[in-house]
Design a protein around this motif. Structure first.
Motif, PDB file in Angstrom:
ATOM      1  N   MET A 131      11.203  -3.304   1.341  1.00 23.12           N
ATOM      2  CA  MET A 131      11.226  -2.735  -0.002  1.00 23.12           C
ATOM      3  C   MET A 131      12.499  -3.081  -0.750  1.00 23.12           C
ATOM      4  N   THR A 132      12.345  -3.284  -2.058  1.00 16.17           N
ATOM      5  CA  THR A 132      13.470  -3.343  -2.988  1.00 16.17           C
ATOM      6  C   THR A 132      13.227  -2.313  -4.075  1.00 16.17           C
ATOM      7  N   ALA A 155      12.250   8.703  -4.971  1.00 14.69           N
ATOM      8  CA  ALA A 155      11.313   8.332  -3.909  1.00 14.69           C
ATOM      9  C   ALA A 155      11.469   6.849  -3.545  1.00 14.69           C
ATOM     10  N   ILE A 156      11.720   6.017  -4.552  1.00 18.35           N
ATOM     11  CA  ILE A 156      11.931   4.597  -4.289  1.00 18.35           C
ATOM     12  C   ILE A 156      13.199   4.387  -3.467  1.00 18.35           C
ATOM     13  N   ARG A 185       0.828  -1.211   0.000  1.00 20.55           N
ATOM     14  CA  ARG A 185       0.000   0.000   0.000  1.00 20.55           C
ATOM     15  C   ARG A 185       0.860   1.259   0.000  1.00 20.55           C
ATOM     16  N   LEU A 186       1.932   1.250   0.768  1.00 15.18           N
ATOM     17  CA  LEU A 186       2.819   2.406   0.770  1.00 15.18           C
ATOM     18  C   LEU A 186       3.482   2.564  -0.592  1.00 15.18           C
ATOM     19  N   TRP A 187       3.906   1.468  -1.189  1.00 14.83           N
ATOM     20  CA  TRP A 187       4.505   1.511  -2.523  1.00 14.83           C
ATOM     21  C   TRP A 187       3.515   2.112  -3.526  1.00 14.83           C
ATOM     22  N   ALA A 188       2.258   1.705  -3.443  1.00 16.11           N
ATOM     23  CA  ALA A 188       1.237   2.193  -4.374  1.00 16.11           C
ATOM     24  C   ALA A 188       0.982   3.687  -4.200  1.00 16.11           C
ATOM     25  N   LEU A 189       0.938   4.157  -2.963  1.00 12.42           N
ATOM     26  CA  LEU A 189       0.708   5.579  -2.715  1.00 12.42           C
ATOM     27  C   LEU A 189       1.842   6.427  -3.269  1.00 12.42           C
ATOM     28  N   VAL A 190       3.067   5.976  -3.069  1.00 11.09           N
ATOM     29  CA  VAL A 190       4.215   6.730  -3.577  1.00 11.09           C
ATOM     30  C   VAL A 190       4.223   6.720  -5.105  1.00 11.09           C
TER      31      VAL A 190
END
Length: 222
Positions: A214-215, A202-203, A102-107
């Protein structure tokens, strides 16, 4: 008997729908033309006349739908804020069930090409430049509203518990959101930063902050 007395009810209903659709279409034309003008001329130089010209409509049509430049600008900012909120909400709902996904998707949603076009970034920049002295703009420019901030804090808190990270969730949420806003500012200033490079930066933040989750390719498998 008058002709209007013989019109079927369905025709009258259809006519009302047509008029409503026409009104919404005209208003959207004017909003899009306002975004174009803000991107091209900036806030101060945007007028009802050049918005009308950009939309291919008369000045009278602009006055009919919005009455004043301020009403038109507020409607434009409301449209942009609503579009932004709908975009990140949809991304969140489509993401997986984990906090990392979910955090990945928001970013990722923050750097989607639909939102980060040059014209829309320039329009945001114009509004943010005026927000300090205009409370209405301040409220509408806060597209990263309380719910958005709370979602980030909830996700950051969940990741801390899962990964045994040492950060304080509220402070980390503030830093993360500030980093995303800063990248948007760089994009808005058109200093050569691309959307892809901003997203990659951001990644890197996510990977460095949440290495157990995260990767660079995406969230780790649960």
């Amino acid at each position: 008997m008058k002709t209007t007395d013989t019109l079927p009810e369905t025709d009258a209903s259809g006519d009302r729908k047509s008029r409503k659709a026409s009104k919404e279409t005209r208003q959207q034309q004017l909003i899009e033309a306002t975004i174009d003008s803000l991107a091209k001329r900036g806030y101060a130089e945007t007028t009802l006349a050049n918005v009308a010209d950009g939309a291919g409509l008369s000045r009278g049509i602009v006055n009919f739908h919005f009455e004043s430049k301020e009403r038109l600008l507020i409607a434009t900012l409301q449209f942009m804020a609503d579009e932004y909120a709908a975009h990140w909400s949809a991304a969140y709902e489509k993401a997986g069930d984990t906090a990392a996904s979910r955090l990945w998707a928001l970013v990722a949603a923050d750097f989607d090409r639909k939102l980060t076009t040059r014209r829309k970034l320039a329009a945001w920049c114009a509004f943010w430049g005026e927000a300090k002295s205009r409370p209405t703009y301040q409220a509408l420019c806060g597209a990263r509203d309380a719910r958005y901030q709370q979602l980030f804090e909830d996700l950051v808190t969940a990741l801390k518990a899962e990964g045994d990270y040492a950060y304080e969730p509220k402070a980390m949420t503030l830093v993360l959101c500030a980093a995303l806003e800063g990248l948007w500012w760089r994009l808005m200033m058109s200093d050569g930063l691309t959307r892809e490079a901003a997203h990659a930066a951001a990644i890197e933040f996510l990977v460095g902050t949440f290495p157990r989750h995260m990767t660079r390719e995406g969230p780790r498998a649960a």
